[in-house]
Write an enzyme that holds these catalytic residues in place. Structure first.
Site, mmCIF file in Angstrom:
data_model
loop_
_atom_site.group_PDB
_atom_site.id
_atom_site.type_symbol
_atom_site.label_atom_id
_atom_site.label_comp_id
_atom_site.label_asym_id
_atom_site.label_seq_id
_atom_site.Cartn_x
_atom_site.Cartn_y
_atom_site.Cartn_z
ATOM 1 N N CYS A 48 -14.453 7.347 -0.368
ATOM 2 C CA CYS A 48 -14.065 7.618 1.014
ATOM 3 C C CYS A 48 -15.126 7.185 2.024
ATOM 4 O O CYS A 48 -14.804 6.861 3.151
ATOM 5 C CB CYS A 48 -13.771 9.101 1.206
ATOM 6 S SG CYS A 48 -15.218 10.171 1.057
ATOM 7 N N CYS A 53 -15.155 13.155 -0.922
ATOM 8 C CA CYS A 53 -14.481 13.083 -2.225
ATOM 9 C C CYS A 53 -15.425 13.252 -3.408
ATOM 10 O O CYS A 53 -14.995 13.601 -4.494
ATOM 11 C CB CYS A 53 -13.715 11.777 -2.363
ATOM 12 S SG CYS A 53 -14.745 10.341 -2.689
ATOM 13 N N ASN A 352 -27.845 13.559 7.749
ATOM 14 C CA ASN A 352 -26.959 12.421 8.072
ATOM 15 C C ASN A 352 -25.479 12.728 7.818
ATOM 16 O O ASN A 352 -24.663 11.830 7.769
ATOM 17 C CB ASN A 352 -27.366 11.178 7.260
ATOM 18 C CG ASN A 352 -26.820 9.898 7.886
ATOM 19 O OD1 ASN A 352 -26.918 9.713 9.098
ATOM 20 N ND2 ASN A 352 -26.223 9.033 7.079
ATOM 21 N N GLU A 354 -23.473 14.334 9.798
ATOM 22 C CA GLU A 354 -22.734 14.114 11.051
ATOM 23 C C GLU A 354 -22.948 12.682 11.520
ATOM 24 O O GLU A 354 -22.001 11.972 11.818
ATOM 25 C CB GLU A 354 -23.252 15.059 12.153
ATOM 26 C CG GLU A 354 -22.780 16.472 12.047
ATOM 27 C CD GLU A 354 -21.334 16.667 12.485
ATOM 28 O OE1 GLU A 354 -20.799 17.760 12.276
ATOM 29 O OE2 GLU A 354 -20.725 15.714 13.024
ATOM 30 N N ALA A 440 -30.357 22.556 11.930
ATOM 31 C CA ALA A 440 -30.458 21.901 13.246
ATOM 32 C C ALA A 440 -29.347 20.876 13.420
ATOM 33 O O ALA A 440 -28.813 20.708 14.511
ATOM 34 C CB ALA A 440 -31.820 21.233 13.405
ATOM 35 N N LYS A 513 -13.710 32.390 8.401
ATOM 36 C CA LYS A 513 -13.399 30.977 8.592
ATOM 37 C C LYS A 513 -12.028 30.706 8.001
ATOM 38 O O LYS A 513 -11.739 31.143 6.890
ATOM 39 C CB LYS A 513 -14.444 30.128 7.865
ATOM 40 C CG LYS A 513 -14.063 28.658 7.725
ATOM 41 C CD LYS A 513 -15.138 27.868 6.980
ATOM 42 C CE LYS A 513 -14.739 26.400 6.827
ATOM 43 N NZ LYS A 513 -15.783 25.571 6.234
ATOM 44 N N GLU A 885 2.571 0.110 -6.462
ATOM 45 C CA GLU A 885 3.697 -0.567 -7.100
ATOM 46 C C GLU A 885 4.139 -1.775 -6.282
ATOM 47 O O GLU A 885 4.410 -2.835 -6.818
ATOM 48 C CB GLU A 885 4.874 0.406 -7.276
ATOM 49 C CG GLU A 885 6.071 -0.259 -7.945
ATOM 50 C CD GLU A 885 7.217 0.700 -8.235
ATOM 51 O OE1 GLU A 885 6.987 1.920 -8.259
ATOM 52 O OE2 GLU A 885 8.352 0.232 -8.430
ATOM 53 N N ARG A 963 17.465 7.745 -6.045
ATOM 54 C CA ARG A 963 16.958 8.793 -6.928
ATOM 55 C C ARG A 963 17.053 10.162 -6.253
ATOM 56 O O ARG A 963 17.372 11.167 -6.895
ATOM 57 C CB ARG A 963 15.524 8.481 -7.370
ATOM 58 C CG ARG A 963 15.016 9.388 -8.466
ATOM 59 C CD ARG A 963 13.731 8.870 -9.061
ATOM 60 N NE ARG A 963 13.964 7.831 -10.047
ATOM 61 C CZ ARG A 963 14.225 8.060 -11.339
ATOM 62 N NH1 ARG A 963 14.290 9.307 -11.793
ATOM 63 N NH2 ARG A 963 14.411 7.070 -12.175
ATOM 64 N N GLU A 1346 6.237 11.292 -14.169
ATOM 65 C CA GLU A 1346 6.758 11.861 -12.922
ATOM 66 C C GLU A 1346 7.415 13.235 -13.052
ATOM 67 O O GLU A 1346 7.318 14.060 -12.142
ATOM 68 C CB GLU A 1346 7.788 10.889 -12.330
ATOM 69 C CG GLU A 1346 7.191 9.555 -11.964
ATOM 70 C CD GLU A 1346 8.281 8.543 -11.647
ATOM 71 O OE1 GLU A 1346 8.511 8.290 -10.471
ATOM 72 O OE2 GLU A 1346 8.911 8.028 -12.594
HETATM 73 C C1 LIG Z 1 -17.657 16.180 4.112
HETATM 74 C C2 LIG Z 1 -18.247 17.009 5.225
HETATM 75 C C3 LIG Z 1 -17.937 18.346 5.280
HETATM 76 C C4 LIG Z 1 -18.443 19.119 6.302
HETATM 77 N N1 LIG Z 1 -18.111 20.439 6.332
HETATM 78 C C5 LIG Z 1 -18.583 21.205 7.325
HETATM 79 C C6 LIG Z 1 -18.257 22.588 7.361
HETATM 80 O O1 LIG Z 1 -17.584 23.109 6.479
HETATM 81 N N2 LIG Z 1 -18.709 23.302 8.407
HETATM 82 C C7 LIG Z 1 -19.454 22.750 9.402
HETATM 83 O O2 LIG Z 1 -19.840 23.443 10.314
HETATM 84 N N3 LIG Z 1 -19.800 21.457 9.371
HETATM 85 C C8 LIG Z 1 -19.390 20.672 8.364
HETATM 86 N N4 LIG Z 1 -19.726 19.355 8.333
HETATM 87 C C9 LIG Z 1 -20.558 18.802 9.405
HETATM 88 C C10 LIG Z 1 -22.070 18.673 9.033
HETATM 89 O O3 LIG Z 1 -22.250 18.652 7.674
HETATM 90 C C11 LIG Z 1 -22.909 19.788 9.591
HETATM 91 O O4 LIG Z 1 -22.805 19.834 10.971
HETATM 92 C C12 LIG Z 1 -24.378 19.701 9.185
HETATM 93 O O5 LIG Z 1 -25.014 20.891 9.458
HETATM 94 C C13 LIG Z 1 -25.103 18.589 9.894
HETATM 95 O O6 LIG Z 1 -26.439 18.579 9.445
HETATM 96 P P1 LIG Z 1 -27.220 17.239 9.135
HETATM 97 O O7 LIG Z 1 -28.600 17.619 8.799
HETATM 98 O O8 LIG Z 1 -26.521 16.453 8.125
HETATM 99 O O9 LIG Z 1 -27.126 16.525 10.543
HETATM 100 P P2 LIG Z 1 -27.314 15.015 10.921
HETATM 101 O O10 LIG Z 1 -26.053 14.293 10.707
HETATM 102 O O11 LIG Z 1 -28.516 14.444 10.317
HETATM 103 O O12 LIG Z 1 -27.559 15.194 12.476
HETATM 104 C C14 LIG Z 1 -26.605 15.801 13.299
HETATM 105 C C15 LIG Z 1 -27.135 15.908 14.711
HETATM 106 O O13 LIG Z 1 -28.235 16.791 14.723
HETATM 107 C C16 LIG Z 1 -29.351 16.180 15.356
HETATM 108 N N5 LIG Z 1 -30.552 16.787 14.799
HETATM 109 C C17 LIG Z 1 -30.904 16.893 13.498
HETATM 110 N N6 LIG Z 1 -32.080 17.556 13.409
HETATM 111 C C18 LIG Z 1 -32.487 17.845 14.662
HETATM 112 C C19 LIG Z 1 -33.610 18.519 15.209
HETATM 113 N N7 LIG Z 1 -34.552 19.040 14.466
HETATM 114 N N8 LIG Z 1 -33.643 18.636 16.553
HETATM 115 C C20 LIG Z 1 -32.672 18.122 17.340
HETATM 116 N N9 LIG Z 1 -31.604 17.487 16.897
HETATM 117 C C21 LIG Z 1 -31.514 17.356 15.544
HETATM 118 C C22 LIG Z 1 -29.144 14.710 15.094
HETATM 119 O O14 LIG Z 1 -29.825 13.919 16.005
HETATM 120 C C23 LIG Z 1 -27.658 14.585 15.240
HETATM 121 O O15 LIG Z 1 -27.290 14.457 16.571
HETATM 122 C C24 LIG Z 1 -19.264 18.547 7.311
HETATM 123 C C25 LIG Z 1 -19.574 17.195 7.243
HETATM 124 C C26 LIG Z 1 -19.078 16.431 6.211
HETATM 125 C C27 LIG Z 1 -19.419 14.986 6.149
HETATM 126 S S1 FES Z 2 -17.388 8.118 -1.393
HETATM 127 FE FE1 FES Z 2 -18.946 9.435 -0.902
HETATM 128 S S2 FES Z 2 -17.983 11.319 -0.791
HETATM 129 FE FE2 FES Z 2 -16.317 9.951 -1.015
#
Ligand SMILES: Cc1cc2nc3c(=O)[nH]c(=O)nc-3n(C[C@H](O)[C@H](O)[C@H](O)COP(=O)(O)OP(=O)(O)OC[C@H]3O[C@@H](n4cnc5c(N)ncnc54)[C@H](O)[C@@H]3O)c2cc1C
Ligand code: FES
Ligand code: FES
Length: 1416
Positions: A48, A53, A352, A354, A440, A513, A885, A963, A1346
């Site tokens: 994905c 996934c 990373n 987000e 954060a 939630k 298919e 079908r 199926e």
């Molecule tokens: C598959 C998937 C499922 C998810 N499920 C959920 C969920 O169930 N609930 C939920 O709430 N979220 C969910 N999220 C969103 C995300 O995972 C969360 O928001 C997570 O906490 C982001 O953290 P990160 O460290 O990966 O942020 P990043 O992606 O690294 O950064 C996000 C933002 O934070 C900023 N940042 C990071 N550190 C700092 C710092 N120290 N000071 C200032 N800015 C900062 C970055 O610049 C960016 O703007 C999901 C995301 C994915 C991809």
């Molecule tokens: S390919 Fe990375 S989670 Fe789906």
């Protein structure tokens, strides 16, 4: 730039599978996944690209200096920037073992049937492996939880969980059975059957028996003579045989468990001490004990151990086209702030999760990126008597562990806020995300549906911001969020930490939630709720914070004001607070995200729940507190999943019928199995990208490719004008390869871009400028019917006099039934490579397709060359389910067109969103019915109009409709019927084949109607089902006599073994005592006709070579997509040739070895190709018989060589055409289906009526699969199909924006079932001891792919039963109209109560407005 962080390095150092890697000037846009795959480690898959996934899961280990230990974490390589890997050790699936020498995890998942198509499998292997590295003796619960970020579309999870649980300390072992209370009881062991024989000398099971039972094998006898005299153990009635059935047809010894025990007994012992070690160098590196700083940048991969110091990274991209031009990895807060001073717009990157998604899905570009997860100050945790301060960038995984520690250390009273945070973390994403994502990151994103922010806000938390000069600023969380994704943080500031106060006496905090799916899903509504009372229960403080109810996290201030100074527990206060929440947070009908009424209902329901739980916690006696136990999420969640599979042993065959594991399973678990995009590139290969239409219907005014062609690395842009042959395709020839004048759906490919690589091709595709003139569009089936937008064809089944039947009926009821679309969500998206052979117009196509022949034919027509010059190859698919298919053909036509024009190899693998936007789904269906029935519920007459949403072109819609129309009867006799089917033409993708191919939709329409009849009569629908059930020799509406009819028998048997009657009583009793949790029960039958509707497709072919060394190569017309077809074909070949299975090899399906093949579809591939393989092998066996007789004791290799030297042909072709088949729709004459695969399921669910969340408590299935070719694989098909049917009718909601584009474009908002959704207790048995009278299939087996899918909807009907219980309790007696899928939204809103009523939007406020998204 580098001077900014001096000294620094511009290379990164890490280890992969124990080997050291130094990447000089790394590609700053590259993910870890891209790096690994480009380095040839293709075991890690792309499913994905958005963390949803788990197919890309790898283990990343690092030495944590704060915790002073090595941390092993499963991570999504697709969201991991390569630059974050510095100092880490990456272990991929290839680092564990090989098919010849597998790791225990790989061996167990493979041999216990945990891998079907195998595309998800490396991800599961790595999740389990990571768990074992952290904890070699995990509990079963920990094992189940370790998979919360992994999706599988094939297996239904049960075999994966079973295999994984063999590592558990508290493991369930084969030989035990699961009791109703979830405990295990040992099964009696049968001695002396290690060889699978019944224990009698000369048992037929010890000898290969070449003749298949073409005559139906009526007595189950194998025909063998025993050395000791007498006959087959089955024929002489020796029911004491180890494998016999008792009088009731019950299996007395369970071969499934015996086979499993046999496999487990051979497993290698898991030895944790033999795992790859964490490189000691990386410990020294993390501690800063490596080289001196002046050796900076002197490293290379051949350098000695001690040469590279851990320094800040400052890397400038060497590629001017890369999105990220400058990267920093500071190691101190001071350095971070210095970087920010110079680059105020720099993007901080932590986990990373987000940022990565923004880049991938929204194409956001961040030219300067700063990685902040290696800064110790942002990882610190400090504590004082009032509060705990958590470092901004501690991972959510560590956050959870720290919270657990605090709760334990300080007791529940003071740590309520921590416990609430912990609660929301339980269902926050999956492990892979929690292992990297940070606090954060969640706060800074300021997402309106953040899981943490409402709890922080309710807990009175404070965000600490740091800026240059050691300045710190504290901002209360309640003042931090300013608007949609806007915060009070200044560009020069970073989040330093968040302080959360301890709680005081009299305080209660809770978090709730609600998501579409419990595991790994973002919230629909989430909240943190806190109240503080004094000794007289007067509220001194309250904070109710919500996510999902506004553009940002908000406080329900009106409700908080209501509560202030009031006595908590006063009934009127609750009502006033609910009213206040509704008034302040009520959502508009058109609100972004949709579900306006449901979200408001949830907001109110959460207050209600909190009231009950807090009153109980504060010992306040009230009505709601009495029901608080029911509201604990734990009440129904995360009970362990157990399963039982039951079948008898095969007595009449040596190899056919045995539960042999999928022959590629070990290659799949070790990552050796190759899928299309795993193939190495050919020199000069180009990548293709698609230009997609943003409009649902529009005229193409002009296509301007100039800007795209100006991009370096772009070679061609192809449009309809570039198609040299026919631009028309699909069986009705009503679809263009590339549109010449009009586009007909949003997402339609308009032009193709060929470039040096994927990144350039996709960038260029975005640069192609297409001018459109928008035209009116129709999306939904209801709108299409209203506007008469229908294809011309009609399918009608008329029997008896419907009008007089209706006139004679006691009751006549009219209504409609609807079931929605479903996305295939095969884990491997569509992919194709075309390689020109460099000579004439010869091309090799490698495609992930179920239909090599149509691929070959269409590509030949598109180029205008003979089909003989084009070969389509299919090794395997990472899932198909019907989605590949026909629609896969288009992609192969694209790559072939590209290869034709450039004379270079061309590759494409669709991104998940592209796949979902372009590929077509399961048809939504609408049934409008009028039915007559008696007082007792006997059906008298039915008139039904059946409409499907076909999308913009015919594709396979007429076959699907046929079908559906011929499955509307399901298993019931209706004396007079008129079923009329039409396909609607709409502006969506062309909807297409999907496992069950209209059958399940037809049955669903009728079953929904039966439920409304039952509601009308005040009966359980099971009574109506039993009353109307077909009996043997009844005739269907399509004039087919029901012989070999086993549904009534299974209905009775399953009701008895699953204790339906007792459990019905228990469910009723539970419901009478429970206000907010209701249980539901459903028993559902199915029959599924096997045959292609198109007569000529009912043929199979094979080509078998015996080589001089005795090895055998089998080619046949079917493709392998995980269903185990090649395994079954190999079993037939081995059985027929009298050879061990290991002698047989099936390399691929290709149009030069199996020509004019039918698609692998309609559950008929084993029947058709199986007989074709048998016929070829029989020819060879006959030819070789004289040699065998002459050389009875010689090995087969010698026999084969002798035959060759004797000039005996060792090659044979086989063909098979299904006899007797052929149906005339006009006359309602002829045989539509060769036979029916049949089954019955009983499902039990528990529904939380306050939220719509449910748990599937138990499912029992019994299937009649004939005399199975491979019982274990058939069980796998049953469980997998069931899970798909369950998803189709419960969680998988396919939605469009009202103006045409698809809304649900990936796992982020389209929810297939996760491991937590499958039945907690899942029992599957095969019907045994049947004398088939007319079944004329290969070895009397039946198609199984199926038929079980429809049984998944038993969960829907059980949920409906639970909803009915809730409604009845509230005095609602009217029939319930419930459409599929029954999402939490549908379920909650159907449980009408005062909260739902409060949240309702008056019809006048909806007038003239369109909701945010629509079902089609
Ligand atoms: C598959 C998937 C499922 C998810 N499920 C959920 C969920 O169930 N609930 C939920 O709430 N979220 C969910 N999220 C969103 C995300 O995972 C969360 O928001 C997570 O906490 C982001 O953290 P990160 O460290 O990966 O942020 P990043 O992606 O690294 O950064 C996000 C933002 O934070 C900023 N940042 C990071 N550190 C700092 C710092 N120290 N000071 C200032 N800015 C900062 C970055 O610049 C960016 O703007 C999901 C995301 C994915 C991809
Ligand atoms: S390919 Fe990375 S989670 Fe789906
Ligand atoms: S085996 Fe899991 S997706 Fe196919």
């Amino acid at each position: 730039m580098a001077a900014l962080l001096s000294p620094s390095r511009d290379n990164i150092l890490f280890y992969v599978n124990g080997a050291r890697v130094v990447v000089e000037a790394p590609d700053l846009d590259q993910t870890l996944l891209q790096y690994l795959r480009s380095a040839g480690l293709t075991g890690t898959k792309l499913g994905c690209g958005e963390g949803g996934c788990g197919a890309c899961t790898v283990m990343v280990s690092r030495y944590d200096t704060a915790e002073q230990r090595i941390i092993h974490a499963s991570v999504n390589a697709c969201l991991c920037p390569l630059y974050t890997m510095d100092g880490k050790h990456v272990i991929t699936v290839e680092g564990l073992g090989t098919a010849k020498n597998p790791h225990s995890v790989q061996e167990r998942i493979a041999l216990l049937h945990g891998s079907q198509c195998g595309f998800c499998t490396p991800g599961f292997v790595m999740s389990l492996y990571t768990l074992l590295r952290n904890n070699p003796n995990p509990s079963e619960l920990e094992i189940e939880e370790c998979f919360d970020g992994n999706l599988c579309r094939c297996t239904g999870y049960r075999p994966i969980l079973d295999a994984a649980k063999t590592f558990a300390e508290d493991a369930w072992k084969p030989g035990s059975t699961v009791n109703a209370d979830g405990s295990a009881t040992a099964m009696p062991k049968k001695q002396g059957m290690g060889d699978g024989s019944c224990g009698i000398d000369g048992c037929c099971r010890l000898k290969p028996q070449p003749e298949p039972a073409q005559d139906g094998n009526a007595d189950g006898c194998c025909g063998a003579k025993k050395a000791s005299g007498g006959g087959c153990c089955r024929k002489d009635g020796r029911e004491d045989s180890a494998v016999a059935c008792d009088d009731q047809g019950e299996v007395s010894v369970n071969e499934a468990e015996r086979e499993k025990a046999e496999v487990i007994a051979k497993f290698q012992k898991y030895d944790a001490s033999r795992e790859l070690i964490f490189p000691p160098f990386l410990i020294r590196y993390a501690k800063g004990n490596t080289a001196a700083i002046d050796s900076v940048n002197s490293s290379s991969s051949s350098s000695s151990d001690n040469d590279i110091p851990r320094l800040p990274l400052a890397i400038t991209s060497r590629n001017p086209a890369s999105w990220c031009q400058q990267f920093y990895r500071p190691l101190t807060l001071e350095d971070l702030l210095a970087v920010l001073r110079q680059h105020p717009q720099a993007k901080l990157v932590a986990g990373n999760s987000e940022v990565g998604v923004e880049m991938r899905l929204k194409k956001a570009k961040f030219p300067v990126q700063v990685f902040v997860n290696d800064i110790p100050e942002l990882q610190a945790i400090s504590k004082c008597s009032e509060q705990v301060t958590f470092g901004a960038n501690i991972s959510l995984e560590r956050f959870a562990r720290v919270l657990d520690g605090l709760i334990k250390a300080h007791g529940p009273e003071r740590t309520q806020s921590f416990a609430a945070l912990r609660d929301n973390l339980r269902f926050f994403a999956g492990n892979q995300i929690r292992n990297v994502a940070t606090i954060a990151g969640n706060i800074a994103t300021a997402s309106p549906i953040s899981d943490l922010n409402p709890v922080f806000m309710a807990a009175n938390a404070t965000v600490i911001l740091a800026s240059a000069g050691a300045k710190y600023r504290r901002v209360p969380m309640s003042e931090f969020f300013l608007g949609y994704r806007r915060t009070a943080m200044q560009p020069s500031e970073v989040i330093y930490g968040v302080s959360v106060p301890f709680n005081v006496k009299g305080e209660v905090v809770r978090a709730f939630k609600q998501a579409k799916r419990r595991d790994d899903d973002i919230a629909i509504v989430t909240c943190g709720l806190r109240v503080r009372v004094d000794q007289s229960n007067k509220v001194t403080d309250a904070s109710f914070a919500y996510g999902g109810m506004a553009p940002t996290t908000v406080l329900a201030t009106k409700a908080m004001e209501c509560a202030k100074d009031e006595v908590w527990g006063e009934p009127l206060l609750l009502n006033r607070m609910m009213q206040a929440v509704q008034e302040q947070l009520r959502l508009d009908f058109t609100v972004p995200g949709g579900m306006a009424e449901y979200r408001t209902t949830l907001a109110i329901s959460f207050i209600y729940k909190f009231w009950a739980l807090s009153c109980r916690a504060l010992s306040i006696d009230c009505l709601e507190a009495a029901a608080a136990d029911e509201m604990e999420d734990d009440a129904a969640e995360r009970t362990l999943c157990k399963g039982k599979q039951e079948y008898a042993s095969v007595t009449d065959r040596a190899i056919v019928g045995k539960g042999v594991a999928h022959l590629s399973a070990l290659r799949q678990t070790t990552g050796e199995a190759r899928y299309i995009d795993d193939m190495p590139t050919v020199t000069g290969e180009l990548y293709m990208a698609l230009v997609l239409s943003p409009h649902a219907h529009a005229r193409i005014v002009a296509i301007d490719s100039e800007s795209a062609l100006a991009i370096a690395g772009v070679h061609r842009v192809l449009t309809a004008k570039d198609v040299p042959g026919s631009n028309c395709w699909n069986i009705f020839h009503d679809e263009e390869i590339l549109p010449s004048e009009e586009v007909h759906y949003a997402g339609q490919p308009v032009a193709l871009v060929l470039a040096d690589n994927q990144r350039i091709a996709q960038e260029a595709a975005r640069a192609v400028n297409v001018a459109y003139e928008a035209l009116p569009a129709v999306l939904t089936v209801r709108d299409a019917v209203a506007q008469g937008s229908l294809f011309a064809e009609e399918r009608v089944l008329r029997n008896g006099d419907v009008d007089s039947g209706l006139a004679k009926s006691d009751y006549v009821l009219s209504g409609d039934s609807y079931c929605g679309a479903q996305e295939h969500f095969y884990l491997e998206t569509m992919a194709s490579i075309t390689v020109p052979k460099g000579e004439g117009d010869e091309f090799d196509i490698f495609s992930s397709t179920q239909n090599p022949t149509e691929t070959q034919m269409v590509c030949a027509e598109v180029l205008g060359v003979p089909a003989s010059q084009i070969v389509c190859h299919v090794k395997r698919m990472g899932g198909g389910f019907g989605g590949k298919e026909s629609r896969s053909v288009l992609l192969a036509a694209f790559t072939t067109l590209g290869a034709f024009h450039t004379n270079r190899s061309v590759r494409i693998m669709l991104d998940r969103d592209e796949d979902m936007r372009t590929s077509g789904q399961r048809h939504p269906f609408l049934g409008r019915w009028t039915v007559g029935f008696s007082r007792a519920g006997q059906l008298q007459a039915l008139r039904m109009q059946v409409f499907s949403n076909g999308g913009f072109s015919h594709d396979l819609s007429i076959g699907v409709l046929e079908r559906a129309v011929s499955h509307v009867d399901n298993c019931y006799r209706i004396p007079a019927t008129e079923i009329v089917g039409r396909v609607c033409r709409t502006n969506t993708q062309s909807n297409t084949a999907f496992r069950s191919f209209g059958g399940c939709q037809g049955m669903f329409l009728l079953e929904s109607m039966l439920c409304e009849i039952a509601d009308h009569l005040g009966k359980h629908v099971e009574e109506i089902r039993a009353l109307n059930m077909y009996q043997a020799n009844d005739i269907t509406p399509f004039s087919q006599v029901l012989d070999d009819w086993n549904v009534p028998r299974m209905w009775e048997q399953l009701a008895s073994s699953a204790q339906y009657a007792e459990r019905r009583k228990a469910v009723d009793e539970f419901n009478s005592k429970s206000r907010f949790r209701k249980r539901g029960l459903a028993q559902l039958p199915t029959k599924f006709g096997i045959s292609f509707g198109v007569k000529h497709l009912n043929q199979g072919m094979s080509l078998v070579h015996v080589y001089m060394d005795g090895s055998v190569l089998v080619a046949h017309g079917g493709t392998e997509m995980g269903q185990g077809l090649h395994t079954k074909m190999a079993q037939i070949a081995a059985e027929t040739l009298g050879l061990p299975l290991s002698s047989i090899f099936i390399s691929e399906t290709a149009t030069n070895t199996a020509a004019n093949t039918s698609p692998t579809a309609a559950s008929a591939s084993s029947d058709l190709n199986g007989f074709a393989v048998y016929n070829a092998c029989k020819t060879l066996a006959d030819r070789l018989r004289p040699y065998r007789e002459k050389m009875p004791n010689e090995p087969f290799s010698k026999i084969a060589r002798t035959a060759y030297l004797d000039r005996c042909s060792l090659t044979a072709a086989g063909h098979y055409a299904t006899p007797d088949i052929g149906f005339n729709w006009q006359k309602n004459e002829g045989l539509l289906y060769f036979y029916f695969t049949q089954g019955v399921a009983i499902a039990e669910v528990e529904l939380d009526t306050l939220t719509g969340t449910h748990t599937t408590r138990r499912v029992d299935i019994m299937m009649d699969v004939g005399k199975s070719l491979n019982k274990a694989l058939d069980i796998g098909q049953i469980e997998g199909a069931f899970a798909q049917g369950q998803g189709w009718t419960t969680s998988e909601e396919f939605l469009y924006f009202p103006n045409g584009p698809l809304f649900t474009q990936g796992p982020g908002n389209y929810k297939i079932p996760s491991a937590l959704d499958i039945p907690r207790d899942f029992r599957v048995s095969l019907l045994e001891n049947v004398d088939y009278k007319t079944l004329k299939t290969i070895y009397s087996s039946k198609g199984i792919g199926e038929p079980p899918l429809f049984l998944g909807s038993s969960v829907f009907f059980a949920l409906r039963d639970a909803v009915m219980a809730a409604r009845k309790e509230r005095g609602i007696q009217s029939p319930l109209h419930m459409e599929s899928p029954a999402t939490p939204e549908i379920l909650r809103m159907a449980c009408v109560d005062e909260m739902v009523e409060l949240a309702r939007i008056p019809e006048t406020m909806k007038e003239g407005k369109v909701p945010f998204v629509v079902r089609i």
